[in-house]
Design a protein around this motif. Structure first.
Motif, PDB file in Angstrom:
ATOM      1  N   ILE A   1       0.911  -1.099  -0.074  1.00 58.44           N
ATOM      2  CA  ILE A   1      -0.094   0.143   0.072  1.00 58.44           C
ATOM      3  C   ILE A   1       0.716   1.280  -0.116  1.00 58.44           C
ATOM      4  N   CYS A   2       0.581   2.209  -0.894  1.00 49.74           N
ATOM      5  CA  CYS A   2       1.182   3.343  -0.760  1.00 49.74           C
ATOM      6  C   CYS A   2       1.209   4.365   0.290  1.00 49.74           C
ATOM      7  N   ARG A   3       2.198   4.610   0.659  1.00 50.69           N
ATOM      8  CA  ARG A   3       2.303   5.565   2.028  1.00 50.69           C
ATOM      9  C   ARG A   3       1.400   6.960   1.440  1.00 50.69           C
ATOM     10  N   PHE A   4       1.531   7.245   0.323  1.00 51.23           N
ATOM     11  CA  PHE A   4       0.962   8.726   0.102  1.00 51.23           C
ATOM     12  C   PHE A   4      -0.258   8.785  -0.573  1.00 51.23           C
ATOM     13  N   CYS A   5      -0.737   7.750  -1.577  1.00 51.18           N
ATOM     14  CA  CYS A   5      -1.986   7.906  -2.101  1.00 51.18           C
ATOM     15  C   CYS A   5      -2.987   6.562  -1.526  1.00 51.18           C
ATOM     16  N   SER A   6      -2.252   5.848  -0.478  1.00 54.68           N
ATOM     17  CA  SER A   6      -2.990   4.893   0.150  1.00 54.68           C
ATOM     18  C   SER A   6      -3.552   3.759  -0.977  1.00 54.68           C
TER      19      SER A   6
ATOM     20  N   GLU B   1       6.414   4.199  -1.690  1.00 57.37           N
ATOM     21  CA  GLU B   1       6.050   5.264  -2.307  1.00 57.37           C
ATOM     22  C   GLU B   1       5.695   4.550  -3.882  1.00 57.37           C
ATOM     23  N   CYS B   2       4.439   4.769  -4.341  1.00 61.90           N
ATOM     24  CA  CYS B   2       4.125   4.184  -5.626  1.00 61.90           C
ATOM     25  C   CYS B   2       4.577   4.856  -6.868  1.00 61.90           C
ATOM     26  N   ASP B   3       4.758   4.211  -7.997  1.00 65.25           N
ATOM     27  CA  ASP B   3       5.355   4.855  -9.129  1.00 65.25           C
ATOM     28  C   ASP B   3       4.467   5.959  -9.700  1.00 65.25           C
ATOM     29  N   SER B   4       3.285   6.027  -9.251  1.00 63.07           N
ATOM     30  CA  SER B   4       2.334   6.880  -9.791  1.00 63.07           C
ATOM     31  C   SER B   4       2.492   8.419  -8.963  1.00 63.07           C
ATOM     32  N   CYS B   5       2.670   7.830  -7.706  1.00 66.56           N
ATOM     33  CA  CYS B   5       2.984   9.280  -6.820  1.00 66.56           C
ATOM     34  C   CYS B   5       4.374   9.724  -7.056  1.00 66.56           C
ATOM     35  N   ASN B   6       5.406   8.971  -7.238  1.00 64.98           N
ATOM     36  CA  ASN B   6       6.866   9.151  -7.634  1.00 64.98           C
ATOM     37  C   ASN B   6       6.986  10.065  -8.897  1.00 64.98           C
TER      38      ASN B   6
HETATM   39 ZN    ZN Z   1       0.950   6.394  -4.232  1.00 64.11          ZN
END
Ligand code: ZN
Length: 443
Positions: free
Chosen positions: A168-173, A209-214
């Protein structure tokens, strides 16, 4: 006899190994006898009274101890692996003769750790002739309310997933393989640098951190921090992504290795002076509020996952593109703090004293220091926007560093700003280090 079998679960215990530079927690499952054997590796005179094992906590790296550790590891097979890690991560890094502590594992506050480090500093000054500066251990009033952690001196990855865990991405969940609330597919294929790689960070990595947030952060907010620090990066020749970078403006080029090549429009009168001041305008712009968002994003990436619930509104703010008042950021330029690698300090409040912010970060790059409050924490009552709120907190918090010339800068603006370096040149000699061109030859 009732036929029941006996189950004996070995107790899990932890020991803290604390040296002047490193803390290591050793967690093991061992029977009581095994625990005593382990302690006796470090203190061969350790003794048992009732259920308690007693040992002298201050130890010294000496050949005899190194041998005892070696033969202890050899007596174990697989079970000895945490001990092997202790040997490689902690013990081998000690200098011969260096003293360290072996203590029962406990959550220690920064002021307790500072006391231990100070004691070791004093002892090691005698045993291995290191320098000892008492001031180094005085963090003054800062540690009364906050625990301090440092990031950037060594390689570290954050946000590790367990094998069975769904990522699970820390930023976008967003969950791995699903679409997040922003409508993007969540994947974890790329390496996410916890601090922008363009600032030279190769040591700190975010695993959650997912690729999309990155991709989103590197396109939206990160250029602000990278552009803001670009002049310092070039002036000091600090490598960024793909090596050292030239600084290019409308009418100049600055290369820390090759020197300066500045072309500016002026008259011969300007050059006949001994020194000259030129405003150098940079091509890139930055947004203060985005720079703030980046600083906060860096810090949130090192927070333990279970504490992230307190920062959901902070994350909403990182993603939004609106303005709004933010606490002032304390900025300082001071050569004593020079660092070639970006460096992050986390101050987390451990008291219930709400006059102090819950979470504060310190970012260091080149000779610049920025101390910032993480806004919108659920553990804060105040917003730290009012003059009296902030004055009280800064006076206490900055503590020993209060004699420096801090600037309290408003980072609330969403307006892209151009940058200008006020460049001063001394000792101009025409024909030697300064040349004249006709208007037509300039470009
Ligand atoms: Zn994310």
């Amino acid at each position: 006899m009732n036929g029941e079998t006996n189950k004996s679960v070995y107790p899990t215990f932890g020991l803290d190994f604390i040296s002047h530079k490193r803390n290591f927690v050793l967690t093991c499952n061992l029977p009581a006898k095994g625990f005593v054997d382990l302690i006796r590796v470090f203190d061969s005179d350790a003794f048992i009274v009732g259920n308690e094992v007693n040992w002298i906590t201050l130890r010294q790296k000496e050949p005899e101890l190194t041998e005892r550790i070696q033969s202890y590891i050899e007596s174990f097979n697989e079970q000895g692996s945490p001990i092997k890690k202790l040997l490689y991560d902690f013990f081998n890094n000690l200098v011969d003769g260096e003293c360290f502590f072996v203590l029962n594992h406990a959550q220690r506050s920064t002021s307790e750790l500072l006391d231990l480090w100070c004691k070791l500093g004093q002892i090691n000054a005698k045993t291995i002739n290191t320098s000892f500066d008492n001031n180094y251990y005085h963090w003054g009033t800062t540690v009364l309310n906050h625990n301090i952690d440092f990031y950037g001196t060594e390689r570290k990855s954050f946000g590790q997933f367990k094998k069975s865990e769904i990522k699970i991405c820390r930023f976008c969940s967003g969950k791995d393989g699903e679409y997040n609330s922003k409508g993007n597919l969540v994947t974890f294929g790329k390496k996410a640098h916890l601090i922008s790689e363009a600032l030279g960070n190769k040591r700190l990595i975010s695993l959650d951190e997912c690729d999309s947030c990155n991709e989103y952060f590197s396109r939206t907010i990160e250029p602000s921090i990278v552009n803001y620090f670009a002049p310092y990066r070039s002036l000091y020749g600090i490598p960024g992504k793909g090596g050292k970078k030239k600084l290019v403006g409308d009418d100049f080029e600055l290369d820390a290795e090759d020197g300066f090549n500045i072309q500016f429009s002026g008259s011969i009168d300007d050059l006949s002076k001994e020194n000259i001041r030129i405003p150098l305008r940079l091509k890139q712009t930055f947004v203060y509020a985005d720079l703030y968002r980046c600083l906060v994003k860096f810090l949130l990436a090192v927070m333990p996952k279970e504490e992230m619930v307190n920062y959901s509104e902070t994350i909403d703010w990182i993603f939004n593109t609106e303005g709004g008042d933010l606490p002032k950021v304390a900025c300082l330029q001071k050569s004593n703090f020079y660092t070639e690698h970006p460096y992050l300090v986390k101050y987390k409040r451990h008291t219930k004293d709400l006059k102090f912010p819950d979470l504060i970060g310190e970012f260091r790059y080149a000779d610049i220091l920025m101390i910032f409050i993480v806004p919108f924490s659920k553990l804060d009552e105040k917003q730290f926007l009012l003059e009296e709120e902030i004055t009280f907190f800064w006076n206490t918090f900055i503590g020993l560093r209060k004699d420096y010339l801090w600037n309290f800068v408003d980072f609330s603006s969403m307006t892209p700003l151009g940058m200008e370096i006020d460049f001063k040149i001394n000792g101009i000699e025409l024909g030697k280090n300064a040349f004249l061109f006709k208007e037509s030859e300039q470009k």
